[in-house]
Scaffold this motif. Structure first.
Motif, PDB file in Angstrom:
ATOM      1  N   PHE A  87       0.822  -1.199   0.000  1.00  0.00           N
ATOM      2  CA  PHE A  87       0.000   0.000   0.000  1.00  0.00           C
ATOM      3  C   PHE A  87       0.864   1.260   0.000  1.00  0.00           C
ATOM      4  CE2 PHE A  87      -3.247  -2.770   2.319  1.00  0.00           C
ATOM      5  CZ  PHE A  87      -3.881  -3.098   1.141  1.00  0.00           C
ATOM      6  N   ALA A  88       1.999   1.188   0.691  1.00  0.00           N
ATOM      7  CA  ALA A  88       2.887   2.355   0.748  1.00  0.00           C
ATOM      8  C   ALA A  88       3.395   2.724  -0.642  1.00  0.00           C
ATOM      9  CB  ALA A  88       4.057   2.076   1.684  1.00  0.00           C
ATOM     10  N   LYS A  89       3.669   1.727  -1.472  1.00  0.00           N
ATOM     11  CA  LYS A  89       4.130   2.000  -2.834  1.00  0.00           C
ATOM     12  C   LYS A  89       3.045   2.683  -3.654  1.00  0.00           C
ATOM     13  CE  LYS A  89       7.499  -1.776  -3.069  1.00  0.00           C
ATOM     14  NZ  LYS A  89       7.860  -3.057  -3.737  1.00  0.00           N
ATOM     15  N   SER A  90       1.795   2.272  -3.419  1.00  0.00           N
ATOM     16  CA  SER A  90       0.687   2.890  -4.144  1.00  0.00           C
ATOM     17  C   SER A  90       0.526   4.358  -3.757  1.00  0.00           C
ATOM     18  CB  SER A  90      -0.605   2.123  -3.856  1.00  0.00           C
ATOM     19  OG  SER A  90      -1.712   2.731  -4.485  1.00  0.00           O
ATOM     20  N   ILE A  91       0.641   4.651  -2.468  1.00  0.00           N
ATOM     21  CA  ILE A  91       0.490   6.026  -1.997  1.00  0.00           C
ATOM     22  C   ILE A  91       1.713   6.861  -2.367  1.00  0.00           C
ATOM     23  CG2 ILE A  91       0.231   7.463   0.072  1.00  0.00           C
ATOM     24  CD1 ILE A  91      -1.287   5.193   1.365  1.00  0.00           C
ATOM     25  N   GLU A  92       2.862   6.216  -2.452  1.00  0.00           N
ATOM     26  CA  GLU A  92       4.108   6.937  -2.728  1.00  0.00           C
ATOM     27  C   GLU A  92       4.073   7.639  -4.075  1.00  0.00           C
ATOM     28  OE1 GLU A  92       7.877   4.710  -3.473  1.00  0.00           O
ATOM     29  OE2 GLU A  92       8.460   5.569  -1.557  1.00  0.00           O
ATOM     30  N   ARG A  93       3.421   7.020  -5.059  1.00  0.00           N
ATOM     31  CA  ARG A  93       3.366   7.622  -6.398  1.00  0.00           C
ATOM     32  C   ARG A  93       2.593   8.937  -6.387  1.00  0.00           C
ATOM     33  NH1 ARG A  93       2.991   2.010  -7.901  1.00  0.00           N
ATOM     34  NH2 ARG A  93       0.723   2.071  -7.766  1.00  0.00           N
ATOM     35  N   LYS A 146      -4.779  10.992   0.466  1.00  0.00           N
ATOM     36  CA  LYS A 146      -5.435  11.013   1.775  1.00  0.00           C
ATOM     37  C   LYS A 146      -6.558   9.988   1.846  1.00  0.00           C
ATOM     38  CE  LYS A 146      -3.353  14.014   4.372  1.00  0.00           C
ATOM     39  NZ  LYS A 146      -2.752  13.611   5.658  1.00  0.00           N
ATOM     40  N   ILE A 147      -7.363   9.908   0.796  1.00  0.00           N
ATOM     41  CA  ILE A 147      -8.470   8.947   0.784  1.00  0.00           C
ATOM     42  C   ILE A 147      -7.944   7.520   0.829  1.00  0.00           C
ATOM     43  CG2 ILE A 147     -10.382   8.052  -0.596  1.00  0.00           C
ATOM     44  CD1 ILE A 147     -10.811  10.890  -1.646  1.00  0.00           C
ATOM     45  N   ARG A 148      -6.950   7.228  -0.012  1.00  0.00           N
ATOM     46  CA  ARG A 148      -6.396   5.874  -0.022  1.00  0.00           C
ATOM     47  C   ARG A 148      -5.709   5.537   1.299  1.00  0.00           C
ATOM     48  NH1 ARG A 148      -3.962   5.490  -6.188  1.00  0.00           N
ATOM     49  NH2 ARG A 148      -5.804   4.494  -7.108  1.00  0.00           N
ATOM     50  N   SER A 149      -5.052   6.508   1.886  1.00  0.00           N
ATOM     51  CA  SER A 149      -4.382   6.275   3.162  1.00  0.00           C
ATOM     52  C   SER A 149      -5.384   5.866   4.239  1.00  0.00           C
ATOM     53  CB  SER A 149      -3.619   7.537   3.586  1.00  0.00           C
ATOM     54  OG  SER A 149      -2.960   7.340   4.809  1.00  0.00           O
ATOM     55  N   SER A 150      -6.544   6.525   4.268  1.00  0.00           N
ATOM     56  CA  SER A 150      -7.561   6.159   5.255  1.00  0.00           C
ATOM     57  C   SER A 150      -8.108   4.759   4.997  1.00  0.00           C
ATOM     58  CB  SER A 150      -8.709   7.178   5.232  1.00  0.00           C
ATOM     59  OG  SER A 150      -9.391   7.155   3.990  1.00  0.00           O
ATOM     60  N   TRP A 151      -8.268   4.402   3.716  1.00  0.00           N
ATOM     61  CA  TRP A 151      -8.724   3.046   3.385  1.00  0.00           C
ATOM     62  C   TRP A 151      -7.710   2.005   3.826  1.00  0.00           C
ATOM     63  CZ3 TRP A 151     -10.462   4.019  -2.386  1.00  0.00           C
ATOM     64  CH2 TRP A 151     -11.651   4.751  -2.376  1.00  0.00           C
ATOM     65  N   TYR A 152      -6.457   2.243   3.503  1.00  0.00           N
ATOM     66  CA  TYR A 152      -5.422   1.256   3.789  1.00  0.00           C
ATOM     67  C   TYR A 152      -5.163   1.128   5.292  1.00  0.00           C
ATOM     68  CZ  TYR A 152      -4.559   1.749  -1.236  1.00  0.00           C
ATOM     69  OH  TYR A 152      -4.697   1.782  -2.607  1.00  0.00           O
ATOM     70  N   ASP A 153      -5.265   2.237   6.010  1.00  0.00           N
ATOM     71  CA  ASP A 153      -5.096   2.172   7.467  1.00  0.00           C
ATOM     72  C   ASP A 153      -6.180   1.293   8.083  1.00  0.00           C
ATOM     73  OD1 ASP A 153      -2.881   3.781   7.399  1.00  0.00           O
ATOM     74  OD2 ASP A 153      -3.926   5.621   7.977  1.00  0.00           O
ATOM     75  N   ARG A 154      -7.400   1.435   7.597  1.00  0.00           N
ATOM     76  CA  ARG A 154      -8.506   0.598   8.093  1.00  0.00           C
ATOM     77  C   ARG A 154      -8.273  -0.869   7.741  1.00  0.00           C
ATOM     78  NH1 ARG A 154     -14.001   1.272   9.068  1.00  0.00           N
ATOM     79  NH2 ARG A 154     -14.785  -0.692   9.928  1.00  0.00           N
ATOM     80  N   TYR A 155      -7.827  -1.114   6.528  1.00  0.00           N
ATOM     81  CA  TYR A 155      -7.530  -2.480   6.078  1.00  0.00           C
ATOM     82  C   TYR A 155      -6.484  -3.125   6.978  1.00  0.00           C
ATOM     83  CZ  TYR A 155      -5.634  -6.157   3.024  1.00  0.00           C
ATOM     84  OH  TYR A 155      -5.190  -7.344   2.505  1.00  0.00           O
ATOM     85  N   LEU A 156      -5.392  -2.419   7.212  1.00  0.00           N
ATOM     86  CA  LEU A 156      -4.304  -2.965   8.022  1.00  0.00           C
ATOM     87  C   LEU A 156      -4.711  -3.125   9.476  1.00  0.00           C
ATOM     88  CD1 LEU A 156      -1.341  -0.926   6.490  1.00  0.00           C
ATOM     89  CD2 LEU A 156      -1.789  -3.365   6.189  1.00  0.00           C
ATOM     90  N   SER A 157      -5.525  -2.217   9.982  1.00  0.00           N
ATOM     91  CA  SER A 157      -6.007  -2.330  11.361  1.00  0.00           C
ATOM     92  C   SER A 157      -6.863  -3.578  11.534  1.00  0.00           C
ATOM     93  CB  SER A 157      -6.798  -1.080  11.730  1.00  0.00           C
ATOM     94  OG  SER A 157      -7.345  -1.193  13.031  1.00  0.00           O
TER      95      SER A 157
END
Length: 215
Positions: free
Chosen positions: A121-127, A188-199
């Motif tokens: 997920f970090a690679k996706s947000i990094e772009r 920001k939107i993807r980060s909130s999605w991925y944080d929920r996924y990982l949690s």
């Protein structure tokens, strides 16, 4: 009387040549960033339509089901039938298959599997973060670079050249800031999605590990 430092004209000409030579690469990068931002919006919409609605109640129910299971096979069936992402199921099944390992090794494996998901997920947000940071900077460069020839043309009374320089300056500013703003929102939107996924994944993996430690 203005005193001219020897060699200053050469340095000034060199700086002018360097700055003007950057104009085309800056514009090219801005066009690429603009296209990337549009594609990223499409990717965000596609990702949104394929997202599962995982509520806190569902995660709570799964944790209870895992904790109250009578065997590892029952936990596996609970995970396979759960309304969670397939990638989450894959991670949890891999943890279940590590039953022959020591508790410490199982915990290390689970931690590493979750880290793999996090890195993906970090690679996706990094772009998008790259465009967020560099887009406005390139927009500013695209604004300032043509202003030199534009001001020189103004001094010579060439209004047409000045108008062209100002047009390029404003266009590059708009594209740079616009691309950066769009990618910032997308990130920001993807980060909130991925944080929920990982949690959710972290909570479920802890429940599985806790059950396996009791065996």
């Amino acid at each position: 009387m203005v005193t001219t430092i020897p060699g200053s004209e050469v340095l000034t000409s060199t700086l002018n040549m360097i700055s003007q030579s950057l104009q085309i690469p800056v514009i090219i990068f801005l066009v690429v960033f603009a296209v990337f931002a549009v594609l990223a919006i499409g990717g965000l919409i596609s990702e949104y339509t394929s997202r599962k609605k995982i509520t806190p109640e569902l995660i709570e129910e799964l944790i209870y089901s895992i904790s109250n299971a009578t065997s590892l096979d029952e936990i596996k069936n609970v995970i396979k039938n759960a309304n969670i992402y397939e990638s989450q199921k894959v991670v949890l099944i891999k943890i279940l298959r590590a039953n022959s390992l020591t508790p410490e090794s199982r915990h290390a494996l689970a931690k590493k599997l979750v880290e793999f998901e996090e890195n993906k997920f970090a690679k996706s947000i990094e772009r998008t973060d790259v465009v967020t940071r560099i887009g406005p900077t390139l927009g500013l460069m695209g604004t300032l670079i043509p202003m030199g020839p534009g001001l020189a043309a103004l001094g010579a009374g060439d209004v047409n050249t000045l108008a062209q320089s100002l047009t390029v300056a404003f266009n590059t500013t708009i594209v740079g800031i616009g691309s950066g703003a769009l990618c910032y929102v997308i990130g920001k939107i993807r980060s909130s999605w991925y944080d929920r996924y990982l949690s959710d994944l972290d909570a479920l993996s802890d429940a599985v590990l806790d059950y396996m430690n009791k065996l």
